[in-house]
Scaffold this motif. Structure first.
Motif, PDB file in Angstrom:
ATOM      1  N   UNK A 204      64.030   1.275  17.316  1.00  0.00           N
ATOM      2  CA  UNK A 204      63.164   2.350  17.821  1.00  0.00           C
ATOM      3  C   UNK A 204      63.805   3.714  17.626  1.00  0.00           C
ATOM      4  N   UNK A 205      65.122   3.818  17.825  1.00  0.00           N
ATOM      5  CA  UNK A 205      65.817   5.094  17.637  1.00  0.00           C
ATOM      6  C   UNK A 205      65.753   5.538  16.177  1.00  0.00           C
ATOM      7  N   UNK A 211      60.397   9.259  11.879  1.00  0.00           N
ATOM      8  CA  UNK A 211      59.086   9.859  12.161  1.00  0.00           C
ATOM      9  C   UNK A 211      59.201  11.369  12.390  1.00  0.00           C
ATOM     10  N   UNK A 212      60.145  11.742  13.236  1.00  0.00           N
ATOM     11  CA  UNK A 212      60.306  13.163  13.576  1.00  0.00           C
ATOM     12  C   UNK A 212      60.696  13.979  12.346  1.00  0.00           C
ATOM     13  N   UNK A 227      56.804  12.025  17.076  1.00  0.00           N
ATOM     14  CA  UNK A 227      57.621  11.031  16.393  1.00  0.00           C
ATOM     15  C   UNK A 227      58.210  10.004  17.353  1.00  0.00           C
ATOM     16  N   UNK A 228      58.688  10.482  18.513  1.00  0.00           N
ATOM     17  CA  UNK A 228      59.256   9.561  19.514  1.00  0.00           C
ATOM     18  C   UNK A 228      58.167   8.674  20.111  1.00  0.00           C
ATOM     19  N   UNK A 229      57.007   9.257  20.432  1.00  0.00           N
ATOM     20  CA  UNK A 229      55.897   8.461  20.967  1.00  0.00           C
ATOM     21  C   UNK A 229      55.468   7.401  19.951  1.00  0.00           C
ATOM     22  N   UNK A 243      47.993   3.219  16.117  1.00  0.00           N
ATOM     23  CA  UNK A 243      47.880   4.353  17.038  1.00  0.00           C
ATOM     24  C   UNK A 243      48.932   5.403  16.709  1.00  0.00           C
ATOM     25  N   UNK A 244      50.141   4.944  16.315  1.00  0.00           N
ATOM     26  CA  UNK A 244      51.222   5.871  15.989  1.00  0.00           C
ATOM     27  C   UNK A 244      50.855   6.763  14.812  1.00  0.00           C
ATOM     28  N   UNK A 245      50.125   6.235  13.838  1.00  0.00           N
ATOM     29  CA  UNK A 245      49.681   7.054  12.700  1.00  0.00           C
ATOM     30  C   UNK A 245      48.551   7.990  13.117  1.00  0.00           C
ATOM     31  N   UNK A 246      47.680   7.521  14.005  1.00  0.00           N
ATOM     32  CA  UNK A 246      46.516   8.331  14.405  1.00  0.00           C
ATOM     33  C   UNK A 246      46.935   9.602  15.138  1.00  0.00           C
ATOM     34  N   UNK A 247      48.022   9.554  15.923  1.00  0.00           N
ATOM     35  CA  UNK A 247      48.438  10.719  16.714  1.00  0.00           C
ATOM     36  C   UNK A 247      48.820  11.919  15.842  1.00  0.00           C
ATOM     37  N   UNK A 248      49.740  11.775  14.879  1.00  0.00           N
ATOM     38  CA  UNK A 248      50.072  12.953  14.061  1.00  0.00           C
ATOM     39  C   UNK A 248      48.921  13.407  13.167  1.00  0.00           C
ATOM     40  N   UNK A 249      48.079  12.454  12.729  1.00  0.00           N
ATOM     41  CA  UNK A 249      46.914  12.836  11.931  1.00  0.00           C
ATOM     42  C   UNK A 249      45.971  13.703  12.760  1.00  0.00           C
TER      43      UNK A 249
END
Length: 359
Positions: A204-205, A211-212, A227-229, A243-249
Motif C-alpha cells: 500500500x505504501x 499514485x501520488x 493517491x493515498x486514498x 473506485x481508485x481510478x474514478x477519484x482522480x478522473x
C-alpha cells in the motif's frame, strides 16, 4: 460408529446453521468489528512485543508497542489532514466547475431524452428525499466509527495481555489427539496473518507513492490525498481499483478543461495496477494467502452487505484464516481448494473417464 445422514437432511441443517451464524454476526456487529480489527493489530504487534518483553515487563512491552503503532498512525493522519485542508482551499473553484458541468449535463439530457429541466429537478429532489434514511444510517455509522476508535486500543491491549490464556483455552477445548493439528493451524494462521498484513502495508505504501507521483506529474490537484486514498481502496480486490481510478478522473474533470488529463490518469493507473498485480503482490504480499478472484469479489461484497465498509476490509483476512483451517481438516479440504487459486487442468469427471478407458 458415526452415522451418515442422507443429503436431504444434511443440507437443511447446514443452511440453517449458516443463517443463524449470519444473523448472530449481523446483530453483534458493533462488538465483533472492533474486536476483529483489534485481533489483526494484536497479531501484527505481537513480534515487537515479544522482543521488548526480553528487556521490560510484559505490560510495559505491550504499551510501548501500542505507542509506536499510534505514533506511526498519527503521522499518516497528520499528512492526510494537511492535504484535506488544501482540498478545502480549492472547494469554491471545484463547486463552480461542478455547477457548470451539471448545467451542461442537464441541457444534454433535455436534448437527448426530452426531459425538461423542471422534470429533472423534480426527479433529483425525490431521489434526495428518499436518501434521507441512508444519510441517517451514515451518521449512525460515523458515531460507530468514533466508538470503535476508543474500543480498538482497549481490545488490543487486553488481547495481547491475555494471549497465553486464550491460546491455552484453544488447546484445551479440543481433545488430545487433535492438539497437534490445532497447534499447526494456530501457528500457520499467526504467521500467515502477520506476513499478509506486513506485506499489505508495504504494498500500500509503494502504491500510494506511485499514485501520488503520477498525479503530481500530471498536475492533478490534491494529488497526494487522492493517491493515498486510491492506495487504501486498492486493498479491496478489483472493486477498490475501479473506485481508485474514478477519484482522480473526477477531480481532473472538475479542475481542468478537456479530456487529455483524464486519459493520461487512466493510462498511469493501469500501468501501476499492472506493476502491483504482477510484481508487488507476488513478491511482497505473503504467498500463504492465495484466494482466487471469484471468491475475493464475492467475499468482499458479502462483507460489505454484512458489516459495511469495515466488512469489506476484514473479509479477505477472515477468508484466508478459514482457508488455512479448511486445508488442515480432512472433511473440509474441498472447501479449501475452492477458495484457493490453484486451478486444476482437468475436472474429476474427466479423470475418472480417462481411468476407465485405461483399464
Amino acid at each position: 460408529m458415526q452415522k451418515d445422514y442422507p443429503f436431504y437432511i444434511k443440507v437443511p441443517i447446514i443452511l440453517l446453521g449458516i443463517v443463524i451464524a449470519v444473523f448472530i454476526l449481523s446483530v453483534l456487529r458493533d462488538i465483533l468489528v472492533p474486536l476483529a480489527f483489534a485481533g489483526l493489530i494484536a497479531i501484527l504487534l505481537n513480534p515487537l512485543s515479544n522482543r521488548l518483553e526480553r528487556k521490560v515487563p510484559k505490560i510495559i512491552a505491550i504499551i510501548i508497542s501500542m505507542l509506536i503503532a499510534i505514533i506511526v498512525l498519527a503521522g499518516v493522519l497528520y499528512l492526510l489532514s494537511s492535504q484535506v485542508t488544501h482540498f478545502f482551499d480549492d472547494l469554491d473553484a471545484i463547486k463552480h466547475k461542478l455547477s457548470t458541468l451539471l448545467h451542461d449535463l442537464q441541457i444534454w439530457v433535455q436534448k437527448s431524452f426530452g426531459f425538461s429541466a423542471s422534470k429533472q429537478t423534480k426527479m433529483i429532489t425525490e431521489a434526495a428525499n428518499s436518501s434521507k434514511g441512508m444519510i441517517g444510517q451514515t451518521l449512525t455509522g460515523v458515531m460507530g466509527i468514533l466508538s470503535v476508535i476508543f474500543l480498538i486500543p482497549v481490545y488490543v491491549f487486553l488481547l495481547m495481555l491475555y494471549k497465553t490464556l486464550i491460546l491455552n483455552f484453544l488447546y484445551e477445548v479440543f481433545s488430545e489427539e487433535n492438539q497437534t493439528k490445532v497447534a499447526e493451524i494456530l501457528s500457520e494462521t499467526k504467521g500467515a496473518i502477520q506476513s499478509y498484513i506486513v506485506g499489505l502495508l508495504i504494498e500500500t505504501s509503494i502504491v500510494a507513492v506511485l499514485n501520488s507521483a503520477a498525479l503530481l506529474i500530471l498536475g492533478v490537484q490534491n494529488a497526494i490525498l487522492i493517491g493515498v486514498i486510491g492506495a487504501i481502496l486498492n486493498l479491496l480486490p478489483y472493486i477498490g481499483g475501479i473506485i481508485a481510478i474514478a477519484l482522480p478522473v473526477l477531480m481532473a474533470t472538475l479542475t481542468t478543461d478537456g479530456f487529455t488529463t483524464q486519459l493520461l490518469i487512466i493510462a498511469a493507473y493501469a500501468f501501476i495496477q499492472f506493476l502491483d498485480n504482477n510484481i508487488l503482490v507476488p513478491r511482497i504480499v505473503s504467498s500463504k494467502v492465495q484466494i482466487n478472484a471469484l471468491i475475493s469479489i464475492v467475499i468482499v461484497l458479502l462483507g460489505a452487505a454484512l458489516w459495511g465498509v469495515p466488512g469489506m476490509f476484514l473479509s479477505i483476512p477472515v477468508i484466508a484464516v478459514l482457508k488455512i483451517i479448511f486445508d488442515r481438516i480432512n472433511g473440509l479440504k474441498p472447501w479449501g481448494k475452492l477458495l484457493g487459486d490453484n486451478v486444476p487442468t482437468e475436472h474429476m469427471g474427466q479423470l475418472k473417464r480417462f481411468t476407465k478407458r485405461k483399464k
